[in-house]
Design a protein around this motif. Structure first.
Motif, PDB file in Angstrom:
ATOM      1  N   ASN A   1       0.629  -1.109  -0.069  1.00 61.19           N
ATOM      2  CA  ASN A   1       0.054  -0.006   0.123  1.00 61.19           C
ATOM      3  C   ASN A   1       0.955   1.016   0.141  1.00 61.19           C
ATOM      4  OD1 ASN A   1      -1.514   2.323   0.439  1.00 61.19           O
ATOM      5  ND2 ASN A   1      -2.509   1.202   2.560  1.00 61.19           N
TER       6      ASN A   1
ATOM      7  N   ILE B   1       0.692   4.308   0.162  1.00 60.87           N
ATOM      8  CA  ILE B   1       0.193   5.363   1.291  1.00 60.87           C
ATOM      9  C   ILE B   1       1.233   4.844   2.731  1.00 60.87           C
ATOM     10  CG2 ILE B   1      -1.171   6.562   2.620  1.00 60.87           C
ATOM     11  CD1 ILE B   1      -0.860   7.801  -0.151  1.00 60.87           C
ATOM     12  N   GLU B   2       0.371   3.901   3.102  1.00 57.85           N
ATOM     13  CA  GLU B   2       0.841   3.116   4.507  1.00 57.85           C
ATOM     14  C   GLU B   2       2.378   2.775   4.753  1.00 57.85           C
ATOM     15  OE1 GLU B   2      -2.078   0.479   6.279  1.00 57.85           O
ATOM     16  OE2 GLU B   2      -0.312  -0.520   7.167  1.00 57.85           O
ATOM     17  N   ASP B   3       2.769   1.911   3.482  1.00 57.83           N
ATOM     18  CA  ASP B   3       4.023   1.390   3.414  1.00 57.83           C
ATOM     19  C   ASP B   3       5.148   2.335   3.115  1.00 57.83           C
ATOM     20  OD1 ASP B   3       2.990  -1.074   4.354  1.00 57.83           O
ATOM     21  OD2 ASP B   3       2.796  -1.603   2.099  1.00 57.83           O
TER      22      ASP B   3
ATOM     23  N   GLY C   1       2.022  10.167  -3.188  1.00 59.04           N
ATOM     24  CA  GLY C   1       0.675   9.588  -3.534  1.00 59.04           C
ATOM     25  C   GLY C   1       0.126  10.005  -4.803  1.00 59.04           C
TER      26      GLY C   1
ATOM     27  N   LEU D   1     -10.641   3.507  -6.005  1.00 57.08           N
ATOM     28  CA  LEU D   1      -9.513   3.998  -4.716  1.00 57.08           C
ATOM     29  C   LEU D   1     -10.438   5.190  -4.182  1.00 57.08           C
ATOM     30  CD1 LEU D   1      -6.531   4.875  -7.258  1.00 57.08           C
ATOM     31  CD2 LEU D   1      -6.784   3.209  -5.395  1.00 57.08           C
TER      32      LEU D   1
ATOM     33  N   ARG E   1      -9.495  11.143   0.383  1.00 55.77           N
ATOM     34  CA  ARG E   1      -9.704  11.651   1.687  1.00 55.77           C
ATOM     35  C   ARG E   1     -10.772  12.686   1.520  1.00 55.77           C
ATOM     36  NH1 ARG E   1      -4.499  12.525   4.806  1.00 55.77           N
ATOM     37  NH2 ARG E   1      -5.898  14.341   5.664  1.00 55.77           N
TER      38      ARG E   1
ATOM     39  N   LYS F   1      -6.634   7.578   0.320  1.00 53.58           N
ATOM     40  CA  LYS F   1      -6.562   6.888   1.666  1.00 53.58           C
ATOM     41  C   LYS F   1      -5.581   5.868   1.613  1.00 53.58           C
ATOM     42  CE  LYS F   1     -11.339   8.026   3.351  1.00 53.58           C
ATOM     43  NZ  LYS F   1     -12.455   7.461   3.486  1.00 53.58           N
ATOM     44  N   GLU F   2      -5.645   5.170   0.340  1.00 54.53           N
ATOM     45  CA  GLU F   2      -4.593   4.050   0.256  1.00 54.53           C
ATOM     46  C   GLU F   2      -4.376   3.794  -1.244  1.00 54.53           C
ATOM     47  OE1 GLU F   2      -8.528   2.632   0.158  1.00 54.53           O
ATOM     48  OE2 GLU F   2      -7.640   2.957   2.133  1.00 54.53           O
TER      49      GLU F   2
ATOM     50  N   PRO G   1      -3.106   0.660  -3.516  1.00 54.75           N
ATOM     51  CA  PRO G   1      -2.642  -0.709  -3.583  1.00 54.75           C
ATOM     52  C   PRO G   1      -1.803  -0.943  -4.728  1.00 54.75           C
ATOM     53  CG  PRO G   1      -4.922  -0.745  -3.287  1.00 54.75           C
ATOM     54  CD  PRO G   1      -4.843   0.639  -3.689  1.00 54.75           C
TER      55      PRO G   1
END
Ligand code: HEM
Length: 404
Positions: free
Chosen positions: A139, A141-143, A252, A386, A389, A398-399, A401
């Motif tokens: 992901n 964003i998160e990673d 992103g 997708l 936000r 938000k993410e 993948p």
């Protein structure tokens, strides 16, 4: 009977919070610019404000000292002391106060200091990608996009590694509270913990100065003038908050724009030196700050035939200005080789982003390293699924993948 001299001007019918707008605000901004480039709109708080959407007007408002960021506190409202401390930060003060603070911090936050970070940003970037490379998916964003900027600013400030996760949690909780009043309580607790932590860290540095930004901020002095203890908290706070959510979404939104324009992505892979103009184009085409910090009119001002009255709130839509066809040629074309690109993604005037050189460097390193190490990267889902936000201040997903 009293007469109301301040009749409310007509309001825009545009719904700035619906799902279609959040997915793609650009066609709507284009209509608004065409029909009523300076218009009234309703804030979620129930107050009305002005929205300015054309490039020349946005640039004019940001360069005009009659529009200030310093919000007077409403009568009878007492801010909790920790909120008051951080609210007097660089981005919320004007004129002399602003000049003084900005000059002091600029002595510590120099372009040379930013440039010296290049090697370390490359290491942090590679460390994060090492953790996902073998999995073949992540992901984004998160990673990657979220942890990178907070690690960079923590290192720059001199926050010990073992405390960086706490910092990251506080920063997210505080931001959530600003975006959504439902999270206000958690946000306030995070702010208290954050200030408490800073107090201890600064005290430690005062007795043992090091080679980091906190020590430099303690050291800076000009004509006998220094940052006070509270100003130090506010400065560190703004450096973290202003530089975090924004840089996440530069990475992103940038990767998404490239994936959506495969021929541009190929060109960038074949000519990596285009990364500098690619970053500028990403900032223009889908920059992280959609609508800038609020301004208040300190006197009546006429703009595009509209009367903005003293005390009224004014928002400028940077995302709209950056797609204005009265200023840019083919504004809806994503062109990483664009030569003339005076976008407003970092604002303009006295509050122009102080972190722009750092943001550009992080964006360049993050995206080039990603393309070099994962040249086959593509979206794992289709674009329609997708989630963007909500809210019109920060534009980002938000993410994201990815498989590679
Ligand atoms: C792509 C990433 C970024 C974007 C798009 C961005 C955008 C902006 C914008 C639009 C403003 C102007 C606000 C206004 O006019 O009221 C601003 C101000 C500011 N930014 Fe950034 N920013 C980014 C990254 C950073 C970073 C990495 C830092 C620092 C670590 C930073 C620190 C600041 C500060 C301190 C201000 C306030 C300057 C002042 O009021 O004088 N920003 N930023």
């Amino acid at each position: 009977m009293t007469t109301n001299h301040h009749t409310e001007p007509a309001q825009s019918k545009t719904d700035y919070l619906n799902e279609a707008f959040i997915r793609n605000p650009h066609p709507i901004y284009a209509e608004v610019r065409e029909q009523e480039s300076v218009s009234r709109f309703l804030l979620p708080s129930g107050h009305y404000a002005w929205l300015v959407t054309a490039y020349e007007d946005v640039a004019a408002v940001l360069s005009d000292s009659r529009f200030v960021t310093n919000h007077p506190v409403e009568e009878g409202v007492e801010l909790p002391s920790h909120v008051e401390i951080i609210s007097r930060n660089l981005s919320n003060v004007d004129a002399t106060d602003h000049r003084r603070l900005r000059r002091l911090v600029q002595k510590a936050f120099t372009p040379r200091m930013v440039d010296q970070l290049r090697g370390r940003i490359e290491e942090l970037t590679n460390d994060l990608l090492d953790q996902v490379q073998a999995k073949g998916e992540m992901n984004l964003i998160e990673d990657f996009a979220f942890p990178l900027p907070i690690k960079v600013i923590c290192e720059m400030l001199g926050v010990p590694i073992e405390d960086q996760d706490k910092f990251s949690d506080w920063s997210s909780a505080i931001m959530e509270g600003f975006n959504n009043p439902k999270h206000a309580e958690r946000s306030e607790q995070a702010l208290i913990a954050f200030i408490d932590y800073l107090q201890h860290l600064i005290a430690r540095r005062r007795s043992d100065l090091k080679q980091d930004l906190i020590s430099d901020l303690i050291r800076v002095e000009e004509d006998g003038d220094m940052l006070s203890e509270h100003e130090l908290y506010a400065m560190i706070f703004v450096l973290i908050i202003a530089g975090h959510e924004t840089t996440v979404n530069l990475i992103g939104n940038g990767v998404l724009s490239l994936l959506e324009h495969p021929e541009q992505l190929e060109q960038l892979k074949n000519e990596p030196e285009l990364i500098h103009s690619a970053i500028e184009e990403i900032l223009r085409y889908d920059g992280p700050v959609e609508v800038n910090n609020m301004r208040l009119a300190t006197e009546d001002v006429e703009l595009q035939g509209k009367q903005i009255r003293k005390g009224e709130m004014v928002f400028v839509a940077l995302a709209s200005a950056n797609r204005d066809d009265n200023h840019f040629t083919d504004p809806n074309t994503f062109d990483i080789t664009r030569k003339v690109n005076d976008h407003l993604a970092f604002g303009k005037g006295i509050h122009f982003c102080m972190g722009a050189p750092l943001a550009r460097l992080e964006g360049e390193i993050a995206i080039s390293t990603l393309l070099r190490r994962m040249p086959e990267l593509r979206l794992k889902t289709n674009r329609e699924s997708l989630n963007w936000r909500h809210g019109i201040i920060i534009r980002g997903l938000k993410e994201i993948p990815l498989v590679f």
